[in-house]
Design an enzyme around this catalytic site. Structure first.
Site, mmCIF file in Angstrom:
data_model
loop_
_atom_site.group_PDB
_atom_site.id
_atom_site.type_symbol
_atom_site.label_atom_id
_atom_site.label_comp_id
_atom_site.label_asym_id
_atom_site.label_seq_id
_atom_site.Cartn_x
_atom_site.Cartn_y
_atom_site.Cartn_z
ATOM 1 N N HIS A 56 -84.239 29.430 23.014
ATOM 2 C CA HIS A 56 -84.341 30.129 21.736
ATOM 3 C C HIS A 56 -85.206 29.296 20.786
ATOM 4 C CE1 HIS A 56 -80.453 32.704 22.211
ATOM 5 N NE2 HIS A 56 -81.175 32.682 23.305
ATOM 6 N N GLU A 58 -84.746 28.293 17.781
ATOM 7 C CA GLU A 58 -84.029 27.218 17.081
ATOM 8 C C GLU A 58 -83.805 26.016 18.006
ATOM 9 O OE1 GLU A 58 -81.959 31.144 15.769
ATOM 10 O OE2 GLU A 58 -83.066 30.401 17.495
ATOM 11 N N CYS A 86 -77.892 32.888 16.927
ATOM 12 C CA CYS A 86 -76.755 33.272 17.761
ATOM 13 C C CYS A 86 -75.706 32.152 17.713
ATOM 14 C CB CYS A 86 -77.226 33.510 19.201
ATOM 15 S SG CYS A 86 -77.723 31.996 20.053
ATOM 16 N N CYS A 89 -77.094 28.745 19.057
ATOM 17 C CA CYS A 89 -78.003 28.096 18.112
ATOM 18 C C CYS A 89 -77.271 27.626 16.857
ATOM 19 C CB CYS A 89 -79.147 29.036 17.754
ATOM 20 S SG CYS A 89 -80.229 29.383 19.149
#
Length: 176
Positions: A56, A58, A86, A89
């Site tokens: 992801h 992040e 999410c 993260c």
């Protein structure tokens, strides 16, 4: 510089990801007014031959802090991201010590920032993270809507996230 300026930089990262056919999430980490890390979502190639639910934006930005040449001071740092983090993260951001998260577009399907931290152990409950939602939401919504209407993009196809995003875009169009 203000939060909108840095969110624009996160949106630029998302546009790059979109250009590669990736889910358009971009992230920048800012400390004392300087961008010290950036990341884009990776691993959602449209033919679904490769999926990574770890890469992801992040996480990629946080990982790049490992090679940072300046001193990372999490209390002086803000993370800007085009979609609400999410749970994975959000947990990683809390563990990094970053105290402020600014995101553009809410994730109604998997967003983690609306979790009630009060019922969690002290590490999370006492993290003191500030959440600023909805900054430049419209620009981010446009990018996600474009992603979902492209037939070649199969990531989260026919999901609640796709349905919600396209509904939000239709509402916006009708309100004009």
């Amino acid at each position: 510089m203000d939060d909108a300026y840095y969110m624009e930089l996160a949106l630029e990262q998302a546009v790059v990801a979109f250009g590669r056919g990736e889910f358009p999430v971009g992230c920048v980490i800012v400390q004392d007014g300087d961008v010290i890390a950036a990341g884009q979502r990776k691993g959602t190639i449209s033919d679904q031959s490769f999926f990574s639910e770890i890469d992801h934006a992040e996480i990629r930005a946080l990982k790049s802090l490992e090679t940072l040449e300046t001193r990372f001071e999490p209390k002086k740092t803000t993370l800007y991201v085009t979609m609400e983090p999410c749970l994975m993260c959000f947990g990683a951001i809390i563990l990094s010590g970053i105290r402020k998260i600014v995101y553009a577009y809410e994730d109604p399907m998997g967003g983690g920032t609306r979790c009630d931290l009060n019922g969690l152990p002290p590490l999370y409950k006492n993290c003191g993270v500030e959440i600023v939602p909805g900054l430049l939401r419209r620009k981010s919504l446009d990018l996600f809507a474009h992603f979902f209407i492209k037939e070649t993009n199969l990531y989260w196809k026919n999901s609640y996230l796709e349905e919600y995003t396209l509904e939000q875009k239709m509402k916006e169009i009708q309100e004009k």
